[in-house]
Write a protein that holds these residues in place. Structure first.
Motif, mmCIF file in Angstrom:
data_model
loop_
_atom_site.group_PDB
_atom_site.id
_atom_site.type_symbol
_atom_site.label_atom_id
_atom_site.label_comp_id
_atom_site.label_asym_id
_atom_site.label_seq_id
_atom_site.Cartn_x
_atom_site.Cartn_y
_atom_site.Cartn_z
ATOM 1 N N VAL A 1 0.691 -1.180 0.010
ATOM 2 C CA VAL A 1 -0.008 -0.068 -0.145
ATOM 3 C C VAL A 1 0.898 1.246 -0.101
ATOM 4 N N PHE A 2 0.590 2.221 -0.776
ATOM 5 C CA PHE A 2 1.839 3.288 -0.859
ATOM 6 C C PHE A 2 1.049 4.595 -0.755
ATOM 7 N N GLN A 3 2.078 5.635 -0.768
ATOM 8 C CA GLN A 3 2.150 6.919 -0.310
ATOM 9 C C GLN A 3 0.658 7.676 -0.780
ATOM 10 N N ASP A 4 0.180 7.731 -1.992
ATOM 11 C CA ASP A 4 -0.726 8.525 -2.367
ATOM 12 C C ASP A 4 -1.951 7.526 -2.855
ATOM 13 N N PRO A 5 -2.885 7.311 -2.040
ATOM 14 C CA PRO A 5 -4.221 6.587 -2.147
ATOM 15 C C PRO A 5 -4.819 6.979 -3.654
ATOM 16 N N PHE A 6 -4.903 8.289 -3.994
ATOM 17 C CA PHE A 6 -5.788 8.701 -5.164
ATOM 18 C C PHE A 6 -4.961 8.193 -6.405
ATOM 19 N N SER A 7 -3.745 7.680 -6.470
ATOM 20 C CA SER A 7 -3.047 7.373 -7.469
ATOM 21 C C SER A 7 -3.758 6.159 -7.924
ATOM 22 N N CYS A 8 -4.181 5.140 -6.961
ATOM 23 C CA CYS A 8 -4.313 3.837 -7.085
ATOM 24 C C CYS A 8 -5.622 3.565 -7.673
ATOM 25 N N TYR A 9 -6.370 4.554 -7.729
ATOM 26 C CA TYR A 9 -7.730 4.310 -8.587
ATOM 27 C C TYR A 9 -7.938 5.151 -9.875
ATOM 28 N N ASN A 10 -8.692 4.452 -10.551
ATOM 29 C CA ASN A 10 -9.353 5.309 -11.790
ATOM 30 C C ASN A 10 -10.295 6.096 -11.509
ATOM 31 N N PRO A 11 -10.158 7.285 -11.615
ATOM 32 C CA PRO A 11 -11.472 8.255 -11.311
ATOM 33 C C PRO A 11 -12.816 7.846 -11.984
ATOM 34 N N VAL A 12 -12.774 7.372 -13.176
ATOM 35 C CA VAL A 12 -13.941 6.926 -13.918
ATOM 36 C C VAL A 12 -14.630 5.825 -13.410
ATOM 37 N N PHE A 13 -14.187 5.061 -12.622
ATOM 38 C CA PHE A 13 -14.494 3.682 -11.837
ATOM 39 C C PHE A 13 -14.860 4.016 -10.634
ATOM 40 N N ARG A 14 -15.989 3.094 -10.049
ATOM 41 C CA ARG A 14 -16.256 3.409 -8.372
ATOM 42 C C ARG A 14 -14.947 2.677 -7.720
ATOM 43 N N ALA A 15 -14.852 3.089 -6.611
ATOM 44 C CA ALA A 15 -13.734 2.747 -5.844
ATOM 45 C C ALA A 15 -13.656 1.118 -5.549
ATOM 46 N N ASP A 16 -14.846 0.649 -5.598
ATOM 47 C CA ASP A 16 -14.868 -0.789 -5.110
ATOM 48 C C ASP A 16 -14.351 -1.500 -6.410
ATOM 49 N N ARG A 17 -13.987 -1.083 -7.263
ATOM 50 C CA ARG A 17 -13.467 -1.984 -8.422
ATOM 51 C C ARG A 17 -12.331 -2.592 -8.105
ATOM 52 N N VAL A 18 -11.457 -2.008 -7.279
ATOM 53 C CA VAL A 18 -10.276 -2.749 -6.770
ATOM 54 C C VAL A 18 -10.536 -4.074 -6.242
ATOM 55 N N PHE A 19 -11.678 -4.193 -5.610
ATOM 56 C CA PHE A 19 -12.038 -5.591 -5.152
ATOM 57 C C PHE A 19 -12.658 -6.670 -6.256
ATOM 58 N N SER A 20 -13.247 -5.924 -7.355
ATOM 59 C CA SER A 20 -13.617 -6.945 -8.658
ATOM 60 C C SER A 20 -12.537 -7.522 -9.178
ATOM 61 N N MET A 21 -11.548 -6.632 -9.206
ATOM 62 C CA MET A 21 -10.171 -7.038 -9.986
ATOM 63 C C MET A 21 -9.660 -8.220 -9.248
ATOM 64 N N ILE A 22 -9.545 -8.165 -7.975
ATOM 65 C CA ILE A 22 -9.010 -9.174 -7.180
ATOM 66 C C ILE A 22 -9.882 -10.403 -7.259
ATOM 67 N N LYS A 23 -11.248 -10.329 -7.451
ATOM 68 C CA LYS A 23 -12.216 -11.514 -7.613
ATOM 69 C C LYS A 23 -11.747 -12.175 -9.178
ATOM 70 N N GLU A 24 -11.609 -11.335 -10.162
ATOM 71 C CA GLU A 24 -11.224 -11.901 -11.294
ATOM 72 C C GLU A 24 -10.038 -12.606 -11.529
ATOM 73 N N GLU A 25 -9.123 -12.093 -10.699
ATOM 74 C CA GLU A 25 -7.650 -12.658 -10.736
ATOM 75 C C GLU A 25 -7.363 -13.904 -9.903
ATOM 76 N N TYR A 26 -8.059 -13.886 -8.583
ATOM 77 C CA TYR A 26 -8.017 -14.987 -7.671
ATOM 78 C C TYR A 26 -8.874 -15.701 -7.203
ATOM 79 N N PHE A 27 -10.184 -15.087 -7.486
ATOM 80 C CA PHE A 27 -11.492 -15.899 -6.921
ATOM 81 C C PHE A 27 -12.436 -16.135 -8.004
ATOM 82 N N PRO A 28 -11.975 -16.623 -9.162
ATOM 83 C CA PRO A 28 -13.045 -16.660 -10.224
ATOM 84 C C PRO A 28 -14.288 -17.431 -10.138
ATOM 85 N N GLY A 29 -14.139 -18.482 -9.470
ATOM 86 C CA GLY A 29 -15.323 -19.351 -9.029
ATOM 87 C C GLY A 29 -16.154 -18.933 -7.913
#
Length: 304
Positions: A90-118
């Protein structure tokens, strides 16, 4: 759990890459499960470079980074993916870790797609809400919001919740409180302390000595890419022995003292020195033996 063995990082600089910049030089320390280790130093001392090498975002020039006995440089494919399931940053600037055009919880859906597809949608929603609640956020108030609708502290805690979803063993926390206000900063530090109590190892990278003193069992002090002092936090802060550590501690503002102007000390030529154990578990470059914060006294180097 994590062990750094004389790791170094150099960069080619100058015209046609004719020069060499030593960003990190022969750094060794370890982080155990359920332990917070503070990596402290001024800007440009190599702290973030070390974090990036642990996360394999930057290649180690020499030395080894071992995680549970395995050299991470050898990891490929599924083994590397398994490493990231256990080690996150986890890094210094949290705003740089999010795409402003997507909702913040998209960071969770990316984890699901990569590690928990089932995992079913209902089960995943339950896991996300549990992780968000674990970082002291109300899922109903933050999930579904856009980054600009949330504070820096909320975004930072969502990133920690994202790491928790992977059931990680080691967190690289790189200046994660530097953009937060004082009250939110303490909330995040207390959260890290709770996670430590559950067995999570944390490398807490910071230039703020007071925060390192607040949270860490052990402290590593860097200067110009090299370790100048390390050991139990109480000993490093209570009996600083290296002139650089003493200088850092003298620079910390004190609540009940007025700020005064002093002449800056002359910069000494920098030569990397071997670490010497000056008391149990307390190592200092060159065998310096100070007599407490602000002493600035150097005795003869201890026998090597």
């Amino acid at each position: 759990m994590l062990k750094l063995e004389r790791i170094s990082k150099t960069y080619k600089v100058g015209a046609f890459g004719g020069g060499v910049l030593h960003a990190v030089s022969d750094v060794s320390f370890d982080v155990a499960a359920g332990e917070v280790v503070s990596l402290i130093g001024e800007s440009g001392s190599g702290k973030s470079t070390i974090g990036k090498m642990i996360l394999r975002l930057s290649k180690v020039t020499s030395g080894r980074v071992l995680f549970e006995g395995t050299d991470i440089a050898t990891l490929r494919g599924s083994a590397l993916k398994g490493y990231y399931r256990q080690v996150q940053g986890v890094f210094q600037d949290p705003f740089s870790c999010y795409n402003p055009v997507f909702r913040a919880d998209r960071v969770f859906s990316m984890i699901k797609e990569e590690y928990f597809p089932g995992t079913s949608a209902a089960e995943w929603e339950e896991k996300v809400e549990a992780a968000v609640s674990a970082v002291r956020l109300n899922p109903g108030q933050v999930l579904g919001k856009y980054p600009h609708q949330l504070s820096g502290g909320q975004l930072q805690r969502l990133l920690i919740a994202r790491a928790l979803l992977l059931d990680i063993k080691l967190l690289i926390a790189d200046e994660i409180t530097s953009m937060l206000d004082a009250s939110t900063r303490i909330d995040v530090l207390n959260l890290l302390a709770e996670l430590k109590a559950r067995g999570l190892g944390v490398l807490f990278i910071t230039h703020d000595l007071s925060l390192g003193n607040y949270i860490a069992e052990r402290t590593v002090v860097l200067r110009r890419g090299s370790v100048v002092e390390m050991g139990p936090t109480g000993r490093v802060f209570g009996n600083p022995c290296h002139p650089y550590t003493i200088k850092l501690l003298d620079s910390v503002p004190r609540l009940h003292e007025k700020w005064t102007t002093t002449e800056p000390a002359a910069e000494e030529p920098w030569v990397r020195e071997e670490l010497v154990e000056v008391e149990p578990g307390h190592f200092v470059a060159g065998g310096y033996r100070g007599s407490g914060a602000g002493s600035g006294v150097r005795e003869e180097p201890a026998p090597r």
